[in-house]
Design a protein around this motif. Structure first.
Motif, PDB file in Angstrom:
ATOM      1  N   LEU A 181      -1.779  -7.466 -18.357  1.00 45.10           N
ATOM      2  CA  LEU A 181      -2.563  -7.534 -17.110  1.00 45.10           C
ATOM      3  C   LEU A 181      -1.679  -7.373 -15.882  1.00 45.10           C
ATOM      4  N   ALA A 182      -2.358  -7.218 -14.742  1.00 46.50           N
ATOM      5  CA  ALA A 182      -1.626  -7.007 -13.486  1.00 46.50           C
ATOM      6  C   ALA A 182      -1.434  -8.332 -12.751  1.00 46.50           C
ATOM      7  N   VAL A 183      -0.279  -8.467 -12.131  1.00 45.51           N
ATOM      8  CA  VAL A 183      -0.015  -9.624 -11.268  1.00 45.51           C
ATOM      9  C   VAL A 183       0.577  -9.125  -9.943  1.00 45.51           C
ATOM     10  N   GLN A 184       0.256  -9.831  -8.880  1.00 45.41           N
ATOM     11  CA  GLN A 184       0.797  -9.428  -7.584  1.00 45.41           C
ATOM     12  C   GLN A 184       2.204  -9.989  -7.425  1.00 45.41           C
ATOM     13  N   VAL A 185       3.148  -9.105  -7.120  1.00 50.12           N
ATOM     14  CA  VAL A 185       4.543  -9.510  -6.950  1.00 50.12           C
ATOM     15  C   VAL A 185       4.774  -9.971  -5.508  1.00 50.12           C
ATOM     16  N   ALA A 186       4.138  -9.289  -4.553  1.00 50.44           N
ATOM     17  CA  ALA A 186       4.201  -9.678  -3.136  1.00 50.44           C
ATOM     18  C   ALA A 186       2.972  -9.073  -2.461  1.00 50.44           C
ATOM     19  N   ASP A 187       2.461  -9.755  -1.455  1.00 49.38           N
ATOM     20  CA  ASP A 187       1.220  -9.235  -0.865  1.00 49.38           C
ATOM     21  C   ASP A 187       1.504  -8.195   0.226  1.00 49.38           C
ATOM     22  N   HIS A 188       0.422  -7.692   0.836  1.00 49.34           N
ATOM     23  CA  HIS A 188       0.569  -6.544   1.733  1.00 49.34           C
ATOM     24  C   HIS A 188       1.258  -6.864   3.043  1.00 49.34           C
ATOM     25  N   THR A 189       1.469  -8.163   3.320  1.00 48.42           N
ATOM     26  CA  THR A 189       2.151  -8.521   4.571  1.00 48.42           C
ATOM     27  C   THR A 189       3.670  -8.631   4.374  1.00 48.42           C
ATOM     28  N   HIS A 190       4.098  -8.531   3.115  1.00 50.30           N
ATOM     29  CA  HIS A 190       5.503  -8.831   2.798  1.00 50.30           C
ATOM     30  C   HIS A 190       6.501  -7.858   3.429  1.00 50.30           C
ATOM     31  N   TRP A 191       6.142  -6.576   3.478  1.00 49.05           N
ATOM     32  CA  TRP A 191       7.142  -5.572   3.919  1.00 49.05           C
ATOM     33  C   TRP A 191       6.428  -4.507   4.755  1.00 49.05           C
ATOM     34  N   PRO A 192       5.956  -4.892   5.940  1.00 48.83           N
ATOM     35  CA  PRO A 192       5.111  -3.980   6.723  1.00 48.83           C
ATOM     36  C   PRO A 192       5.826  -2.718   7.189  1.00 48.83           C
ATOM     37  N   GLU A 193       7.163  -2.733   7.200  1.00 49.67           N
ATOM     38  CA  GLU A 193       7.910  -1.535   7.660  1.00 49.67           C
ATOM     39  C   GLU A 193       7.903  -0.422   6.611  1.00 49.67           C
ATOM     40  N   LEU A 194       7.556  -0.756   5.385  1.00 51.22           N
ATOM     41  CA  LEU A 194       7.586   0.250   4.319  1.00 51.22           C
ATOM     42  C   LEU A 194       6.362   1.153   4.427  1.00 51.22           C
ATOM     43  N   GLN A 195       6.612   2.459   4.388  1.00 53.72           N
ATOM     44  CA  GLN A 195       5.508   3.413   4.506  1.00 53.72           C
ATOM     45  C   GLN A 195       5.592   4.478   3.421  1.00 53.72           C
ATOM     46  N   ALA A 196       4.463   5.120   3.195  1.00 51.63           N
ATOM     47  CA  ALA A 196       4.413   6.200   2.200  1.00 51.63           C
ATOM     48  C   ALA A 196       3.867   7.456   2.847  1.00 51.63           C
ATOM     49  N   LEU A 197       4.395   8.577   2.440  1.00 54.78           N
ATOM     50  CA  LEU A 197       3.930   9.878   2.924  1.00 54.78           C
ATOM     51  C   LEU A 197       3.599  10.710   1.689  1.00 54.78           C
TER      52      LEU A 197
END
Ligand code: DP6
Length: 355
Positions: A181-197
């Motif tokens: 099953l899936a588990v959350q390692v860190a939530d969406h506020t953890h690393w806001p500087e990270l972006q995807a293109l």
């Protein structure tokens, strides 16, 4: 008027940085190795699914982006709906006055806000949305991790789209899949500087599906067992540490190495599978050239079962990268206007949300 019960949810796309490739059980969709992904913002990429249940419906029906599909033709779809119904039946057993939703046919309508042809993982957000919508409709008491097991039987990578942020799919060891099953390692506020293109290299449908490709890899690749045994466990740990410490250079190196190894294993499959094309390889070379020019690991690429690139970088470097890619890979005349996403995508939406 006959009763109609309805729920609408959205679910995000995820892009793996440690790849899932290979099953040890293809009915339950149990993987040969754990994997880890980043969930993308739902502003840009998401599936919205509405499910209605009514005793007046004569059968289960499904519409994908407006076109009706044959539900019974997809064993996985039937499996996912049947599993959710079984969980609903337990609720009904405990609450004798509960509406018998587990016995009513459902109508499912699902839409992506991105071109399906872009070759992005639409099955991941699609099954995550389906299962989240069923869970909302059926008022299931299960946690997101528990529900990720249901999404998993639809499509493996879908279990990771049950969460926002950084998500690990623990391979598990149980034969019945109870610990896969899936588990959350860190939530969406953890690393806001990270972006995807996302760089859409081709919007053609892939030639070898992930399902078929990974099966052939398991059967024929001599490198593959080595990856599963000796490489992935260490990488899973190192990746989680890099994320916890917001260590971009390590995150990026591991991401590129794992993408490269996944594609190496595909080439070692017999007959060989090559998902990346010349443009994909040029993009990878450009990322390495950029990193060398700035003197640090400022960008990472990763490729799934197709030629399109996902680039990870910190916000402070993304503008330069977008300009560089736009300059080196100008959009072809005949590409759809939305085939290249010129703006970096903010990451980390919250998990599937009930609308
Ligand atoms: C390369 O989840 O699409 O994107 O479980 O057969 O539906 P099935 O496969 P799927 O495979 C995804 C493979 C990948 C890597 C990843 O997302 O981890």
């Amino acid at each position: 008027m006959a009763a109609v019960f309805e729920a609408t949810v959205t679910a995000p796309v995820n892009i793996a940085v440690i790849k899932y490739w290979g099953k040890r059980d293809s009915t339950l969709i149990l993987p040969t190795n754990s994997s880890l992904s980043v969930t993308l913002s739902q502003d840009h990429l998401r599936t919205r699914t509405t499910i209605r249940a009514s005793p007046t419906f004569d059968r289960d029906r499904l519409w994908l982006n407006g076109a009706e599909e044959d539900v019974s033709a997809s064993k996985r779809l039937v499996n996912a709906i049947t599993t959710a119904r079984r969980l609903r039946a337990e609720v009904e057993k405990q609450q004798t006055d509960a509406v018998p939703l587990s016995q009513w046919p459902v109508h499912v309508s699902s839409e992506n806000n991105f071109p399906t042809a872009a070759g992005l993982a639409s099955s991941a957000s699609g099954y995550a949305a389906l299962v989240s919508a069923l869970a909302a409709l059926f008022e299931l008491p299960q946690s997101a991790s528990e529900l990720s097991r249901v999404a998993r039987v639809g499509s493996g990578s879908a279990c990771r789209s049950m969460f926002g942020g950084f998500v690990a799919w623990q391979a598990g060891v149980a034969a019945d899949g109870s610990d896969s099953l899936a588990v959350q390692v860190a939530d969406h506020t953890h690393w806001p500087e990270l972006q995807a293109l996302i760089l859409v290299v081709s919007d053609r449908k892939k030639t070898v599906s992930s399902t078929a490709g990974m099966q052939t890899t398991v059967e024929t690749s001599a490198l593959f067992p080595e990856r599963v045994r000796a490489v992935v466990p260490g990488r899973m740990e190192a990746m989680q540490k890099a994320i916890a410490e917001r260590d971009f250079a390590t995150f990026a190196a591991l991401t590129m190495q794992d993408s490269n190894q996944f594609h190496a294993v595909c080439l070692d499959t017999y007959p060989p599978i090559s998902y990346m094309n010349d443009t994909s390889r040029s993009i990878a070379a450009l990322v390495h050239a950029f990193n060398a020019a700035v003197g640090r690991t400022a960008a990472a690429y990763t490729y799934d079962a197709g030629p399109n690139a996902v680039i990870y970088a910190l916000e402070s470097d993304m503008r330069d990268l977008v300009e560089l890619f736009a300059y080196c890979f100008p959009r072809a005349e005949d590409t759809a206007p939305d085939a290249f996403y010129p703006n970096p995508l903010g990451l980390f939406e919250s998990p599937a949300s009930v609308g």
